[in-house]
Every structure is written in C-alpha cells, then in structure tokens.
Design an enzyme around this catalytic site. Structure first.
Site, PDB file in Angstrom:
ATOM      1  N   ALA A  19       7.344   1.362  -3.958  1.00 15.84           N
ATOM      2  CA  ALA A  19       8.586   1.014  -4.651  1.00 15.84           C
ATOM      3  C   ALA A  19       8.780   1.744  -5.972  1.00 15.84           C
ATOM      4  O   ALA A  19       9.789   1.540  -6.638  1.00 15.84           O
ATOM      5  CB  ALA A  19       8.629  -0.500  -4.871  1.00 15.84           C
ATOM      6  N   LEU A  21       7.192   1.441  -8.873  1.00 16.83           N
ATOM      7  CA  LEU A  21       7.306   0.404  -9.909  1.00 16.83           C
ATOM      8  C   LEU A  21       6.542   0.716 -11.192  1.00 16.83           C
ATOM      9  O   LEU A  21       6.735   0.038 -12.197  1.00 16.83           O
ATOM     10  CB  LEU A  21       6.764  -0.923  -9.352  1.00 16.83           C
ATOM     11  CG  LEU A  21       7.514  -1.507  -8.159  1.00 16.83           C
ATOM     12  CD1 LEU A  21       6.740  -2.691  -7.574  1.00 16.83           C
ATOM     13  CD2 LEU A  21       8.902  -1.960  -8.566  1.00 16.83           C
ATOM     14  N   ASN A  25       2.423   6.041 -13.988  1.00 17.44           N
ATOM     15  CA  ASN A  25       1.518   6.243 -12.853  1.00 17.44           C
ATOM     16  C   ASN A  25       2.200   7.277 -11.945  1.00 17.44           C
ATOM     17  O   ASN A  25       3.184   6.971 -11.268  1.00 17.44           O
ATOM     18  CB  ASN A  25       1.308   4.880 -12.169  1.00 17.44           C
ATOM     19  CG  ASN A  25       0.611   4.947 -10.828  1.00 17.44           C
ATOM     20  OD1 ASN A  25       0.552   5.993 -10.182  1.00 17.44           O
ATOM     21  ND2 ASN A  25       0.107   3.808 -10.382  1.00 17.44           N
ATOM     22  N   GLU A 174      -5.712  -5.322 -18.768  1.00 19.90           N
ATOM     23  CA  GLU A 174      -5.714  -4.727 -17.431  1.00 19.90           C
ATOM     24  C   GLU A 174      -7.040  -4.940 -16.706  1.00 19.90           C
ATOM     25  O   GLU A 174      -7.295  -4.331 -15.671  1.00 19.90           O
ATOM     26  CB  GLU A 174      -5.381  -3.229 -17.535  1.00 19.90           C
ATOM     27  CG  GLU A 174      -4.005  -2.954 -18.127  1.00 19.90           C
ATOM     28  CD  GLU A 174      -2.847  -3.270 -17.172  1.00 19.90           C
ATOM     29  OE1 GLU A 174      -2.928  -2.922 -15.990  1.00 19.90           O
ATOM     30  OE2 GLU A 174      -1.845  -3.874 -17.630  1.00 19.90           O
ATOM     31  N   HIS A 250      -4.719   3.997 -16.697  1.00 18.14           N
ATOM     32  CA  HIS A 250      -5.899   3.157 -16.903  1.00 18.14           C
ATOM     33  C   HIS A 250      -7.069   4.078 -17.234  1.00 18.14           C
ATOM     34  O   HIS A 250      -7.142   5.202 -16.719  1.00 18.14           O
ATOM     35  CB  HIS A 250      -6.277   2.372 -15.636  1.00 18.14           C
ATOM     36  CG  HIS A 250      -5.381   1.226 -15.307  1.00 18.14           C
ATOM     37  ND1 HIS A 250      -4.946   0.971 -14.014  1.00 18.14           N
ATOM     38  CD2 HIS A 250      -4.849   0.255 -16.070  1.00 18.14           C
ATOM     39  CE1 HIS A 250      -4.185  -0.115 -14.018  1.00 18.14           C
ATOM     40  NE2 HIS A 250      -4.106  -0.561 -15.258  1.00 18.14           N
ATOM     41  N   ASP A 252      -9.932   3.954 -16.023  1.00 19.46           N
ATOM     42  CA  ASP A 252     -10.725   4.298 -14.831  1.00 19.46           C
ATOM     43  C   ASP A 252     -10.131   5.457 -14.038  1.00 19.46           C
ATOM     44  O   ASP A 252     -10.647   5.831 -12.989  1.00 19.46           O
ATOM     45  CB  ASP A 252     -11.004   3.062 -13.949  1.00 19.46           C
ATOM     46  CG  ASP A 252      -9.772   2.513 -13.240  1.00 19.46           C
ATOM     47  OD1 ASP A 252      -8.679   3.082 -13.371  1.00 19.46           O
ATOM     48  OD2 ASP A 252      -9.920   1.479 -12.541  1.00 19.46           O
ATOM     49  N   CYS A 369     -10.206   1.672  -7.980  1.00 21.55           N
ATOM     50  CA  CYS A 369      -9.164   0.655  -8.255  1.00 21.55           C
ATOM     51  C   CYS A 369      -9.280  -0.494  -7.274  1.00 21.55           C
ATOM     52  O   CYS A 369      -8.903  -1.622  -7.575  1.00 21.55           O
ATOM     53  CB  CYS A 369      -7.767   1.233  -8.085  1.00 21.55           C
ATOM     54  SG  CYS A 369      -7.367   2.585  -9.162  1.00 21.55           S
TER      55      CYS A 369
HETATM   56  O1  SUG Z   1      -0.867  -0.871 -11.670  1.00 21.53           O
HETATM   57  N1  SUG Z   1       0.208   0.812  -8.779  1.00 21.53           N
HETATM   58  C1  SUG Z   1      -0.874   0.224  -9.557  1.00 21.53           C
HETATM   59  C2  SUG Z   1      -2.125   1.041  -9.394  1.00 21.53           C
HETATM   60  C3  SUG Z   1      -3.318   0.374 -10.030  1.00 21.53           C
HETATM   61  C4  SUG Z   1      -4.525   1.242 -10.015  1.00 21.53           C
HETATM   62  N2  SUG Z   1      -5.624   0.552 -10.568  1.00 21.53           N
HETATM   63  C5  SUG Z   1      -6.566   1.089 -11.371  1.00 21.53           C
HETATM   64  N3  SUG Z   1      -6.430   2.278 -11.890  1.00 21.53           N
HETATM   65  N4  SUG Z   1      -7.592   0.378 -11.662  1.00 21.53           N
HETATM   66  C6  SUG Z   1      -0.500   0.121 -11.030  1.00 21.53           C
HETATM   67  O2  SUG Z   1       0.170   1.053 -11.531  1.00 21.53           O
HETATM   68  C7  SUG Z   1       2.420   0.854  -7.769  1.00 21.53           C
HETATM   69  C8  SUG Z   1       3.301  -0.069  -6.946  1.00 21.53           C
HETATM   70  C9  SUG Z   1       4.544   0.607  -6.465  1.00 21.53           C
HETATM   71  O3  SUG Z   1       5.043   1.515  -7.136  1.00 21.53           O
HETATM   72  O4  SUG Z   1       5.036   0.220  -5.383  1.00 21.53           O
HETATM   73  C10 SUG Z   1       1.327   0.118  -8.538  1.00 21.53           C
HETATM   74  O5  SUG Z   1       1.491  -1.018  -8.885  1.00 21.53           O
END
Ligand code: SUG
Length: 446
Positions: A19, A21, A25, A174, A250, A252, A369
């Site tokens: 999505a 969101l 990222n 987080e 993040h 990590d 993750c």
């Molecule tokens: O929080 N992606 C997550 C990815 C989390 C990765 N976790 C670590 N690095 N520990 C975030 O950004 C994307 C959902 C979307 O776009 O549909 C999302 O939530």
C-alpha cells in the site's frame, strides 16, 4: 544447558498487501499498488523459520494481528455493517482502508524491545511492546502485540510485561529494530545498545531533513528504565541522519549485532568513534569484533537495496556464526563479493545462507525484520508457551493452515471485500488454537 537466543518470527497475516504506507522506506513506496501474494509471503516466512529449526536453532512463531482493523475504521467515523464500513472507507479514504488492512505486524523486530534476565535488575526477561507512533498503520499494533506477548511468555516468575510507551511522537519507539545486544555468551550480562534517530525535546540537535526519524532518545531511555538496566551496561548512539534520509528508516537496515560481533556500515552512526570507544570500554576484555563495511566496499544505496545488514547473524550449535541473508544480497554482485570475502576473514562469521523472502522485502522487511530475538535460559525456555516453538509437526500444521485460509493474490481493490474479514477471523481463530494463545484478538473478546 546453556542459554539460547530464540528468534520469534512473525507469521505473515492473510491481508498482506502493498500500500505504499511507509514514507522513508524505499521499497514500500516503490512497490505501492503491486499485487501481493499473502500465501507466498506466509510460506516464504515459514520456510525461513524451518531452515533455522533444521540448523538446530530454537525457532519461535509469533501470531499476526487481526486485519482489516474494523474497530479502527469505526473509531474514525465509518458506520454500518462491515460491508458498508469497508465500501465507504474505500470510496472516501482509500489510504485509510489500506492502513487498517496492513499485515505489518509480520515484522516482529518492531513488536517490542526485549531485555534478557541477565541484564535486568529483577532477573526477569522484560518486554515492552513498541508503540510505532510514526506510522498510522503501525500505531494500530501495540495493544494486540502486548496480548500476544503475554500469551507467548505467560509466566510471571520469569517474564515481566510493560505497557507500550505513551502514544506520542516524543516517545516514538520502534522496538528491537533500534536495539542490539552484545554479550560474550547469552547467559552473561550483555551490553544493550539503543540507537535513536532524534531528540524529542531539543530540536537544535541533529535530525534528518527529508525522512522521519522514528525512534527518540527519550523513548529508548524510558524502555531502559522500565527494564531495570544499569548505565554501565547500556549505550545510546544516534543514527546518522544522512543515512535516514537515504532510506535507512530503522537502524537494523544498516547495523546488526550478535554476541561479540557488531556488523555495521561506516556511515551507520553519527559519532562512530565515541560510540565504539564507549562500547569497547563497557564490553570488557573479551574479543569484540567490530566489522565495519566501508563505502568503497558497499555503498549505502546497495545496503538499502539488498538489506546486507538486515541479515540475521546467528550462532549455530557448533558455536560458529552464520548470516541469514535475503536473495537480494546474492543477486547484487558487489554485496555477494563482500559476503564471500567476509566469511574468509578472522571473525566468528563463517557461513552465509540465502533465502527468498521477496514478498516481505517488497515492503522493506528483510530476514532480520521478520524476527524478534529473545535470549532465554533453560528455565525460561521451559516457561515459554510450547505451542509457539517451531517443530517439524508445527511447521506442517502451519503450512496446511496457510493453504486452507490464505488467498493466492491480493490487490488494494480486494481490501473492500467483506469476505476478507470473515476469512481472516476464521483463520486467526484457528491459529489461536494451533498456538494455544487464548483470546488475544478483539473479535474473540465479544
Ligand atoms: O515499518 N513496512 C515496514 C517495514 C518494517 C521493517 N522492519 C524493520 N526494519 N525492522 C515499516 O516501514 C510497509 C507497508 C506498506 O507499504 O504496505 C511497511 O509497513
């Protein structure tokens, strides 16, 4: 028997979708609106869990959350029966609908911060669910995360559960994605490293210019207080704001640690020299391997695209370490060459194993993750809900459960289908029996 580190991997939920969101990222934004495969995603995750189990490593399973989150949609003013709520949200606020359908709880590195009993003042394992305030879709997670943690680690003698921090950006937390623990062996007191993106109350301090810094120093310190950590064994270090602006949302994504190994990119931290000096002083005499990857070896861009540092560095029963990497690292010649060389160097890391977790990678979630690490001594391990520990039978059972309930594909248009609510609840109700969790979901609580 010695203490072990158990990886609790998040099972991918039935509504896994793309999505777009997560601002900051890169993968989440670039794959927005793609068709996802919830079934493939869940099976890729299970295959990684099984692979670790087959290596002789204790592997845990962490249940997903109930989505679509009909309670959140109603709280935001959508009314009527489920079909009407979904349809109105789809038409009036499609971004809200997809946020309330996200399967983002699969990334259990963001479920909580965990401090093993060797580090805490009362000798219990402490858990604080992450509040994930920076992203609306993720801020829906902490309450149910707390329920699942309590059902998985259900023993007051060994486990202490805290409420998540206040739901406010000042305390943006987080979880384990911004927390690393180093130790000589898992049963000994370790050094807990809290990596933060910004200061909550002082805007004159460095912070990224483009993308959000999700974790505050004040949140990290609150978690350390709750867990009863002592200052001599705790280190706070700021993420380099410039790399957050390049997609390192993040810590990590650019650093990972295990026992006496810290594996990180040259640009990961703001004040690397001071940080390493404090770390070495606090870690003590034992040999600490700080493996720094230079820009000329691997660029930040390659790190963000391949998740070189979102690998799991695990200790095998032999005592040697292996890196669990996504296929993206194998397919990038520079990263592959780096890893090929790494295993020949004088460090405990002797092996790299590659897995396909592409469905998760497309939303910015790599192997690390997908897992929450919990170091446990043998009494504590015996007190964990045994149904949440992977076995050959549990793996077969969970695969069959996915086959029975999950869709092959999902698009954003499918999210308004009320059948998805029923399918998802039916699946999760059955899962709570498979994992013996009790009524952790709101729909089960009447
Ligand atoms: O929080 N992606 C997550 C990815 C989390 C990765 N976790 C670590 N690095 N520990 C975030 O950004 C994307 C959902 C979307 O776009 O549909 C999302 O939530």
């Amino acid at each position: 028997m010695k203490s072990v580190e158990v990886n609790f991997d998040g099972l991918v939920g039935p509504t896994h979708n793309y999505a777009g969101l997560s601002e900051g990222n890169v993968a989440s934004l670039s794959n927005a609106n793609d068709t996802s495969s919830p079934k493939q995603a869940a099976k890729q995750g299970l295959a990684k869990m099984k692979a670790l189990h087959d290596m002789g490593v204790t592997q845990g399973v962490f249940a997903p959350q109930e989505r679509p989150d009909m309670y959140a949609l109603r709280r935001l003013g959508f009314t009527g029966n489920d079909a009407q709520v979904l349809e109105a949200a789809y038409k009036q606020a499609p971004a809200l609908l997809s946020a309330c359908c996200s399967a983002s709880s699969m990334w259990t590195a963001n479920a909580a911060t965990v401090s093993p009993s060797a580090d805490t003042s009362d000798g219990k394992v402490h858990f604080t669910p992450a509040n994930l305030t920076n992203k609306f879709h993720r801020s829906l997670e902490p309450e149910t995360t707390g329920n699942i943690l309590k059902a998985t680690f259900a023993n007051e003698q060994h486990f202490a559960h805290h409420q998540h921090l206040p739901d406010n950006d000042h305390f943006g937390d987080e979880g384990a994605a911004n927390h690393t623990r180093l130790c000589t062996d898992y049963e000994s007191q370790g050094i807990e490293i809290f990596t933060f993106g910004r200061y909550a109350f002082n805007r004159n301090m460095p912070m990224p210019a483009k993308f959000p810094a999700r974790q505050t120093l004040e949140a990290s310190k609150a978690v350390a207080r709750l867990h009863g950590l002592n200052d001599e064994s705790t280190v706070y270090v700021q993420q380099n704001p410039d790399v957050i602006d390049q997609g390192v949302f993040h810590n990590d994504v650019i650093a990972v640690g295990n026992q006496n190994v810290l594996f990180y990119h040259q640009q990961a931290f703001l004040e690397t020299d001071e940080f390493l000096a404090e770390l070495r002083a606090k870690f003590g005499d034992t040999e600490l391997h700080c493996i720094e990857v230079k820009n000329e070896q691997v660029s930040v861009e390659d790190c963000v695209n391949t998740y070189l540092f979102n690998t799991q560095v695990i200790t095998l029963p032999s005592g040697e370490m292996a890196i669990i990497a996504p296929m993206h690292c194998y397919e990038n010649s520079r990263v592959k060459a780096y890893l090929d060389e790494l295993v020949t160097l004088n460090t405990p890391i002797k092996e790299v194993k590659y897995y396909d977790v592409n469905e998760s990678m497309k939303n910015g979630g790599g192997p690390a993750c997908l897992r929450l690490r919990v170091a446990l001594n043998q009494q504590e391990l015996a007190a964990v809900n045994p149904e949440c520990i992977l076995s050959d039978d549990k793996f077969t059972q969970l695969n069959a459960w996915v086959d029975k309930h999950y869709r092959e594909t999902l698009t954003l248009n499918d999210l308004r289908d009320p059948a998805l609510v029923t399918e998802s609840r039916t699946a999760l109700d059955e899962l709570t029996q498979i994992l013996n969790l009790g009524s952790v979901y709101r729909f089960q609580q009447g």
